[in-house]
Design a protein around this motif. Structure first.
Motif, PDB file in Angstrom:
ATOM      1  N   MET A   3       0.838  -1.198   0.000  1.00  0.00           N
ATOM      2  CA  MET A   3       0.000   0.000   0.000  1.00  0.00           C
ATOM      3  C   MET A   3       0.872   1.248   0.000  1.00  0.00           C
ATOM      4  O   MET A   3       1.872   1.311   0.723  1.00  0.00           O
ATOM      5  CB  MET A   3      -0.905   0.019   1.227  1.00  0.00           C
ATOM      6  N   VAL A   5       0.331   4.959   1.122  1.00  0.00           N
ATOM      7  CA  VAL A   5      -0.662   5.645   1.951  1.00  0.00           C
ATOM      8  C   VAL A   5      -0.290   7.106   2.101  1.00  0.00           C
ATOM      9  O   VAL A   5       0.841   7.442   2.492  1.00  0.00           O
ATOM     10  CB  VAL A   5      -0.773   4.986   3.338  1.00  0.00           C
ATOM     11  N   VAL A  85      -2.248  -0.677  -4.241  1.00  0.00           N
ATOM     12  CA  VAL A  85      -3.359   0.221  -3.966  1.00  0.00           C
ATOM     13  C   VAL A  85      -2.808   1.514  -3.393  1.00  0.00           C
ATOM     14  O   VAL A  85      -1.798   1.516  -2.685  1.00  0.00           O
ATOM     15  CB  VAL A  85      -4.370  -0.425  -2.977  1.00  0.00           C
ATOM     16  N   VAL A  87      -3.901   4.571  -0.915  1.00  0.00           N
ATOM     17  CA  VAL A  87      -4.865   4.814   0.157  1.00  0.00           C
ATOM     18  C   VAL A  87      -4.733   6.253   0.630  1.00  0.00           C
ATOM     19  O   VAL A  87      -3.625   6.748   0.850  1.00  0.00           O
ATOM     20  CB  VAL A  87      -4.645   3.848   1.342  1.00  0.00           C
ATOM     21  N   VAL A 111      -8.258   4.190  -2.972  1.00  0.00           N
ATOM     22  CA  VAL A 111      -9.141   3.804  -1.876  1.00  0.00           C
ATOM     23  C   VAL A 111      -9.064   4.831  -0.760  1.00  0.00           C
ATOM     24  O   VAL A 111      -7.975   5.331  -0.439  1.00  0.00           O
ATOM     25  CB  VAL A 111      -8.765   2.406  -1.336  1.00  0.00           C
ATOM     26  N   VAL A 113      -9.716   5.405   3.226  1.00  0.00           N
ATOM     27  CA  VAL A 113     -10.016   4.948   4.586  1.00  0.00           C
ATOM     28  C   VAL A 113     -10.340   6.219   5.365  1.00  0.00           C
ATOM     29  O   VAL A 113      -9.453   6.914   5.841  1.00  0.00           O
ATOM     30  CB  VAL A 113      -8.832   4.187   5.208  1.00  0.00           C
TER      31      VAL A 113
END
Length: 300
Positions: A3, A5, A85, A87, A111, A113
């Protein structure tokens, strides 16, 4: 799973996501300042003032320059990290509004969160329509803390099929921690910006900030508690502007009063407290999750 992030005051959730990784999984962090600073090199500074301001410059030469630059910057980070991905804690930041096409061009989803957990009634009433008009949600998938958050983002235009109610990753620490601290009884106060979430933008009864008197009265009550032998810990909001004069006054009002660093891990402060005091803060939800009594301040 790898990920990438975006860290926008998101470190506690990132830590919790790391704790949940399987062997071979990894997280790489992209500081939000990197994208924000680069965006403001290409875009007029007013884009940081609100959703409408950024929407107004879309399609302009300045915006096209930023999109090209974002493809280079984020594309490089995706390739370098080898992520599966990307995030982010929100898709409303102006500097990520053009991120999904970059992610999709490299074969990875974007994505969210969602880091926010609570919503005032005023926010629930007014903000979804503005988001739907100026910055509708576009994440490939989104996790939220509660059904109320789900309703908010659906009102803002999110596809219901993309939203899952999963709680917050950072809450997992409370389920794992059963240790009882030692020492004097402790009350933890989550300080706040004096105009936070006020419908007037914080002006209140100008020229005084909306919550100034409430904040002062709360601190005065806490100092009385400290004089009775309680340990009082005051945790400033990470974005709160506390002058040294104010800090000194808080520290000196009673020997048992201390100021936690603005960037301190709120979860661990909650676990070390006996009572949590706050105003319009997720910390009171977290206190309940941790089994600690919580007190919401306010006036009759």
């Amino acid at each position: 799973m790898r990920m990438l992030v975006l860290d926008h005051f998101f470190d506690q959730d990132i830590e919790a996501l790391r704790d949940a990784l399987a062997p071979g999984d990894a997280i790489e962090v992209l500081p939000y300042q990197q994208l924000r600073a680069e965006a403001l090199r290409s875009l007029p500074t007013q884009v940081s003032s609100g959703l409408e301001a950024f929407a107004a410059i879309r399609g302009t030469p300045q915006h096209r320059r930023w999109v090209e630059r974002l493809h280079r910057i984020l594309g490089y980070e995706i390739r370098r990290s080898g992520c599966d991905v990307v995030v982010a804690p929100s898709d409303t930041f102006f500097y990520v509004r053009d991120a999904p096409p970059v992610c999709h061009a490299h074969g990875v989803p974007f994505v969210v969160v969602m880091k926010e957990t609570t919503l005032t009634d005023e926010t629930m009433r007014t903000l979804p329509a503005a988001l739907r008009r100026w910055a509708p949600p576009f994440a490939d998938a989104m996790s939220v803390c509660s059904e109320r958050q789900r309703e908010f983002w659906e009102r803002a235009g999110a596809d219901p099929a993309t939203i899952r109610v999963l709680g917050q990753p950072r809450f997992d620490l409370y389920a794992r921690s059963g240790a009882r601290r030692s020492g004097p009884p402790t009350v933890l106060f989550f300080s706040y910006m004096l105009g936070a979430y006020h419908p007037t933008g914080g002006l209140g009864n100008a020229p005084y900030p909306a919550w100034k008197r409430l904040h002062e009265e709360t601190c005065a009550a806490l100092h009385e508690v400290a004089a009775e032998g309680w340990r009082v810990v005051i945790k400033p909001h990470p974005q709160q502007d506390l002058s040294e004069t104010m800090l000194s006054a808080l520290r000196d009002a009673a020997g048992n009063v201390s100021i936690a660093p603005a960037g301190a891990d709120a979860r661990r402060l909650i676990l070390e407290a006996d009572v949590v005091v706050g105003f319009q803060t997720t910390a009171l939800i977290e206190a309940a999750v941790a089994g600690k009594p919580g007190l919401q301040t306010g006036w009759d």
